[in-house]
Design a protein around this motif. Structure first.
Motif, short mmCIF file in Angstrom:
data_model
loop_
_atom_site.label_atom_id
_atom_site.label_comp_id
_atom_site.label_asym_id
_atom_site.label_seq_id
_atom_site.Cartn_x
_atom_site.Cartn_y
_atom_site.Cartn_z
N THR A 47 38.51 55.09 43.07
CA THR A 47 38.21 54.64 44.43
C THR A 47 39.44 54.35 45.27
OG1 THR A 47 38.09 52.31 43.82
CG2 THR A 47 36.04 53.62 43.66
N GLY A 48 40.54 53.97 44.64
CA GLY A 48 41.75 53.64 45.39
C GLY A 48 41.74 52.26 46.03
N ILE A 49 40.83 51.39 45.59
CA ILE A 49 40.79 50.04 46.16
C ILE A 49 41.06 49.00 45.07
CG2 ILE A 49 39.17 50.68 47.99
CD1 ILE A 49 36.98 49.19 46.40
N VAL A 50 41.38 47.79 45.54
CA VAL A 50 41.52 46.62 44.68
C VAL A 50 40.55 45.58 45.20
CG1 VAL A 50 43.07 44.78 43.91
CG2 VAL A 50 43.95 47.08 44.23
N VAL A 51 39.76 45.00 44.31
CA VAL A 51 38.78 44.00 44.71
C VAL A 51 39.11 42.69 43.99
CG1 VAL A 51 36.34 43.38 44.75
CG2 VAL A 51 37.01 45.77 45.04
N THR A 52 39.23 41.62 44.78
CA THR A 52 39.48 40.30 44.21
C THR A 52 38.40 39.34 44.71
OG1 THR A 52 40.94 39.71 46.04
CG2 THR A 52 41.98 40.60 44.08
N ASN A 53 38.15 38.29 43.91
CA ASN A 53 37.24 37.27 44.39
C ASN A 53 38.00 36.39 45.38
OD1 ASN A 53 38.69 35.37 42.88
ND2 ASN A 53 37.21 35.36 41.22
N LYS A 54 37.34 35.43 45.98
CA LYS A 54 37.98 34.59 47.00
C LYS A 54 39.10 33.73 46.43
CE LYS A 54 35.58 35.92 50.55
NZ LYS A 54 36.13 36.57 51.70
N ASN A 55 39.13 33.54 45.09
CA ASN A 55 40.20 32.78 44.45
C ASN A 55 41.40 33.66 44.10
OD1 ASN A 55 38.64 30.44 44.50
ND2 ASN A 55 37.68 30.94 42.54
N GLY A 56 41.32 34.96 44.39
CA GLY A 56 42.43 35.87 44.15
C GLY A 56 42.41 36.57 42.80
#
Length: 156
Positions: A47-56
């Protein structure tokens, strides 16, 4: 995100947990084959993305896959960023690459190795390619990237 959600459905239907063998004719007219495997953990890399939660905390590939599958990744719960400047290009060709077992007509060694793109084999066509690395445990290639254009020489 709509492209990623759609592509995950296609990945599940066409590729997930499947092995594909590409048969190719080499320049010397001999035949050879390359076997590739599509684990669910590879989808995140495409996908070429990075997904983080709100805490990083960055989601790992299994968390990403399961959250996309369950339609849980939303902007109010997660931060979604591009890995680099190629994310838009990857997402433009990702839908057609979900049918790589039917659309590929070229395969070869990746010859343009650099710090930003580390892959070993390229499979695809003149417009879109998927990169593969050797999985040591399974002794097959698994996908690790998507490219919008041809970056390498191919065996025919």
């Amino acid at each position: 995100m709509s492209i990623i959600y759609k592509c995950l459905k296609d990945y599940d239907k066409n590729l997930k947990n499947k092995k594909v063998i590409f048969i190719l004719k080499n320049k010397d007219r001999t035949l050879s084959k390359e076997e590739v495997y599509f684990p669910k953990s590879s989808f995140y890399h495409l996908t070429g993305i990075v997904v983080t939660n709100k805490n990083g905390k960055k989601l790992n590939s299994y968390e990403f896959y399961n959250n996309i599958k369950d339609n849980k990744i939303t902007l109010n719960k997660y931060v979604i960023k591009s890995k680099d400047k190629t994310t838009d290009l990857k997402l433009q060709v990702l839908p057609q690459l979900m049918k790589i077992d039917r659309m590929a007509n070229m395969i070869g060694d990746f010859t343009n190795y650099n710090i930003f793109l580390q892959t070993e084999k390229i499979v695809g066509n003149i417009n879109a390619c998927m990169g593969f690395i050797k999985a040591t445990k399974q002794n097959v290639y698994i996908p690790n990237t998507v490219l919008k254009k041809r970056y390498t020489r191919y065996n025919y």
